[in-house]
Design an enzyme around this catalytic site. Structure first.
Site, PDB file in Angstrom:
ATOM      1  N   ARG A 112      44.552  10.952 -13.954  1.00  0.00           N
ATOM      2  CA  ARG A 112      43.671   9.809 -14.263  1.00  0.00           C
ATOM      3  C   ARG A 112      42.209  10.164 -13.993  1.00  0.00           C
ATOM      4  NH1 ARG A 112      46.115   4.796 -15.004  1.00  0.00           N
ATOM      5  NH2 ARG A 112      48.238   5.149 -15.690  1.00  0.00           N
ATOM      6  N   ARG A 136      38.308   4.548 -14.857  1.00  0.00           N
ATOM      7  CA  ARG A 136      37.366   3.588 -14.309  1.00  0.00           C
ATOM      8  C   ARG A 136      36.625   4.020 -13.067  1.00  0.00           C
ATOM      9  NH1 ARG A 136      40.991  -1.605 -15.193  1.00  0.00           N
ATOM     10  NH2 ARG A 136      42.539   0.026 -14.950  1.00  0.00           N
ATOM     11  N   ARG A 183      33.604   2.282 -22.555  1.00  0.00           N
ATOM     12  CA  ARG A 183      34.670   1.296 -22.774  1.00  0.00           C
ATOM     13  C   ARG A 183      34.156  -0.139 -22.950  1.00  0.00           C
ATOM     14  NH1 ARG A 183      39.492   0.983 -21.219  1.00  0.00           N
ATOM     15  NH2 ARG A 183      39.205  -0.924 -22.388  1.00  0.00           N
ATOM     16  N   ASP A 209      47.790   7.284 -23.733  1.00  0.00           N
ATOM     17  CA  ASP A 209      48.630   6.645 -22.724  1.00  0.00           C
ATOM     18  C   ASP A 209      50.074   7.071 -22.960  1.00  0.00           C
ATOM     19  OD1 ASP A 209      48.433   4.501 -20.486  1.00  0.00           O
ATOM     20  OD2 ASP A 209      50.236   3.978 -21.593  1.00  0.00           O
ATOM     21  N   TYR A 263      59.647   0.629 -19.063  1.00  0.00           N
ATOM     22  CA  TYR A 263      58.677  -0.298 -19.672  1.00  0.00           C
ATOM     23  C   TYR A 263      59.303  -1.079 -20.819  1.00  0.00           C
ATOM     24  CZ  TYR A 263      54.567   1.317 -17.103  1.00  0.00           C
ATOM     25  OH  TYR A 263      53.651   1.580 -16.119  1.00  0.00           O
TER      26      TYR A 263
END
Ligand code: CP3
Length: 332
Positions: free
Chosen positions: A23, A27, A36, A72, A144
């Site tokens: 990652r 952010r 973004r 992703d 998921y």
């Protein structure tokens, strides 16, 4: 030019210990947040110029040895016709095992933007930086799909695996074939390394992990012509079973000392394993922990330095820079 990351994954000695961070795009970086604000997550993933830029931001800033493609683990499922949104994690309709088995094959055309990102990144990344393609492992994707999004304990998945193990095996087989196609496409486009993320497999008991998660992960990675990393955080209780996945390296989370995790897995190489929380501490504190981790694998080729899981979004970029510098200045 040899890539330190690739060499280490083959268990060969390298002039410097390769380092990258899971990652690393995201952010914690102001330049990511700035971009973004103008481009949505799914739009960014499906626009190779934008996805390549987001991939390269941390590489430029920190000089990482690996550039992990911006996409992703759910991206190929969207391409297989599963509608979803990101908020910030994936949200979708819960699927039955039969519906998952009926998803069928992945049409490479529908993930062409990801291949476009890989080839752009390969062309633009520094020559010593390895391009890392990735996919979600079948068990984690199944989690998921069954649940319809994230969950603390993925209770629906764990119940479904018991209710109908045969149908679960079929659904996993479909996902494994699709992820194999997806990873092959990334390798053809220029990925030097691939990583399979099995984020939720650690919730399973050893029996189900060994009987279902391991063979599905092995099928997804089988025969790929680049070094492969298999990463199942929170799965220390299954490290001895992970060798059967067949990857050159396993990822180790922070819960065990890195040498203990490596010995249990018995693979050529290991990746990890600093606690991401360490980078929220002051530099003096984490330098000691980085030194201790490096000391545990000193003189043993095959250690790819990373965090034990994704970087926390509150991490100050200067701490990441100091972490990379500490690895570079540490023992080879
Ligand atoms: O830098 C990189 O690591 C490259 C890109 C990458 C993303 N997701 C981008 C992303 C990678 C490798 C992933 C993998 C992923 N996605 C995993 C496996 C890795 C792991 O952490 O165990 C999982 C479980 C997911 C599912 C997912 N996607 C979650 C849980 C979330 C939300 C929580 C979060 O971490 O932000 C996402 C959304 C997502 N994927 C974001 C990013 C940068 C956040 C989107 C945003 O910025 O709004």
């Amino acid at each position: 030019m040899t890539l330190p990351l690739v060499e280490a994954l083959h268990g060969r000695p390298t002039s410097r210990r390769p380092v990258w961070v899971m990652r690393q795009a995201g952010r914690h970086l102001p330049e990511y947040r700035e971009l973004r604000e103008r481009v949505g997550f799914q739009e960014a993933v499906s626009t190779p110029e934008v996805a390549a830029e987001l991939t390269l931001q941390p590489v430029r800033r920190y000089g990482m040895d690996g550039a992990v493609i911006f996409a992703d683990i759910m991206t190929p499922l969207e391409a297989m016709g599963v509608p979803m949104t990101f908020d910030p994690g994936p949200r979708l309709r819960p699927h039955s095992l039969a519906e998952i088995a009926a998803l069928g094959e992945l049409d490479p055309e529908r993930v062409a933007p990801v291949a476009g990102t890989v080839s752009r990144v390969r062309a633009e990344a520094p020559s010593g930086t390895a391009v890392i393609g990735f996919a979600g492992a079948p068990m984690t994707l199944l989690a998921y799909l069954c649940e319809g999004g994230g969950s603390r304990d993925f209770m629906t998945l764990r119940a479904e695996l018991r209710r109908d193990p045969g149908a679960a095996g079929e659904a996993l087989g479909v996902l494994a074939r699709a992820m194999h196609t997806y990873l092959e496409l990334q390798v053809e486009a220029g990925a030097d390394v691939v990583q399979l993320f099995d984020t939720w497999a650690g919730l399973l008991d050893r029996d189900r992990y060994g009987a279902l998660a391991v063979p599905a992960a092995a099928d997804a990675l089988a025969g790929l012509p680049v070094p492969r990393i298999y990463f199942a955080p929170g799965a220390g209780h299954t490290l001895d079973l992970q060798k059967a996945v067949g990857a050159e390296a396993v990822g180790a989370d922070w819960r065990l000392p890195i040498d203990a995790a490596w010995d249990r897995a018995g693979t050529k190489a290991v990746q990890g394993n600093l606690d991401p929380a360490v980078l929220l501490a002051d530099e003096g504190t984490f330098r000691d922990e980085v030194g201790a981790m490096l000391g545990r694998t000193a003189g043993r080729p095959g250690h790819v330095v990373n965090l034990g899981h994704g970087i926390d979004r509150a991490t100050p970029p200067r701490n990441v820079a100091a972490f990379v510098e500490a690895v570079r200045n540490g023992p080879a």
